[in-house]
Enzyme design. Sequence first.
Site, PDB file in Angstrom:
ATOM      1  N   SER A  94      31.315  36.781  43.254  1.00 40.43           N
ATOM      2  CA  SER A  94      32.129  36.047  44.223  1.00 40.43           C
ATOM      3  C   SER A  94      31.633  36.388  45.620  1.00 40.43           C
ATOM      4  O   SER A  94      31.017  37.433  45.821  1.00 40.43           O
ATOM      5  CB  SER A  94      33.601  36.439  44.089  1.00 40.43           C
ATOM      6  OG  SER A  94      34.377  35.894  45.132  1.00 40.43           O
ATOM      7  N   TYR A 138      41.027  42.261  43.811  1.00 38.16           N
ATOM      8  CA  TYR A 138      39.933  41.383  43.410  1.00 38.16           C
ATOM      9  C   TYR A 138      38.666  41.693  44.207  1.00 38.16           C
ATOM     10  O   TYR A 138      37.580  41.850  43.635  1.00 38.16           O
ATOM     11  CB  TYR A 138      40.350  39.925  43.608  1.00 38.16           C
ATOM     12  CG  TYR A 138      39.310  38.923  43.166  1.00 38.16           C
ATOM     13  CD1 TYR A 138      39.029  38.730  41.818  1.00 38.16           C
ATOM     14  CD2 TYR A 138      38.611  38.158  44.096  1.00 38.16           C
ATOM     15  CE1 TYR A 138      38.078  37.810  41.409  1.00 38.16           C
ATOM     16  CE2 TYR A 138      37.663  37.234  43.689  1.00 38.16           C
ATOM     17  CZ  TYR A 138      37.399  37.065  42.350  1.00 38.16           C
ATOM     18  OH  TYR A 138      36.454  36.164  41.946  1.00 38.16           O
TER      19      TYR A 138
END
Length: 267
Positions: free
Chosen positions: A135, A148
Site C-alpha cells: 500500500s 494498518y
Amino acid sequence: MSKTILMTGAGSGFGKGTVLGLAKKGHKVIATCENWPQVTELKAAAEQEGVEIEVAKMDLLNKEEREFVFEKYGDEIDILAPNAATGETGPIAEIPVDRVRRVFEVNVFCTLEFIQPFARHFVKKGKGKIIFTSSIAGFSTFPFLAPYCASKHALEAIVQLMREEMEGTGVQIATINPGPFRTGFNDRMYDTLDQWYDPDRNFTPEKPVRDTQQLFAGEDLQLDPQGMIDFMIETIPQDHHKFRNVYPQRFIEDVKKYQESLWDIQV
C-alpha cells in the site's frame, strides 16, 4: 506466455477482480478466499465470466489451511501474489492493542509464514516470483490508521530485505502499492472503530476521527478500483518490471514530499 498464479485474498476487492482478469488473459489461476461464502461467490463469478479458476478456502490465520494450500499447489506455481490483508482504525494511543496485534498477524506474520515455503521451493527451482500487495500506507502515514500503516511499513521492510537477501537465487521479489480505492476495504476498517471507541470514555475527540473517516470512507478520495485491477492484471504476469509498483503514479511525488517533510519536524 501463460503463467500459473496463486493469489490470496481473492474473495473481494482487488483480488477478486484481478484473478478473474488474469484468467481471462489465459493464465492458470489459483485463488484463495478467507471464508466459504466467498469461495461460492468467486466460483459463481468465474462461471458467469466464462473462465476457469481453482478456488480454495484459506483463512490466512489458519496454519492448517496455509499448509494445505502449499502442499496442494506449491509445485505448480510460477507467481505467488500475497494479497490478503486487514485493517483497524482509531487513535493509536487508545486502540486496544489486541486489535493492532491481529492486523500484524494477518498482514505481516501469517503472510510471511505463508510465503516462506514457496520462497524455499522457488529457490530450489532457481526461478519464481513473489509480488506482495502492499500500500502507499507502507511508506506514508494517515491519522487514525496507525495499525494498518504500521503493518504495511513492516511488510515493506521485510520485502525490501527479502529482495536484497535473495538476489542471485533467480527468485523475483516485488510489491504493488495501491492508493485509496472504492473496494469497501476502507469502509470496513472504519466500521471496526464503532466496536470499541466511545467519545464519553476515550480522551481523543470524536470530530477529527470522524472527519478522517469521512475522507477515507467517503466518495471524494476513493478512486474507481477498475484502474488498479487493470494495473495488477498487467503487472503481475510480467517477466520484468519495477521492484515497487505504485498506482496511480501521482501518489509517488506526494509520498516523497511527505517523507522529506519528516526531517524538518521539531518537537
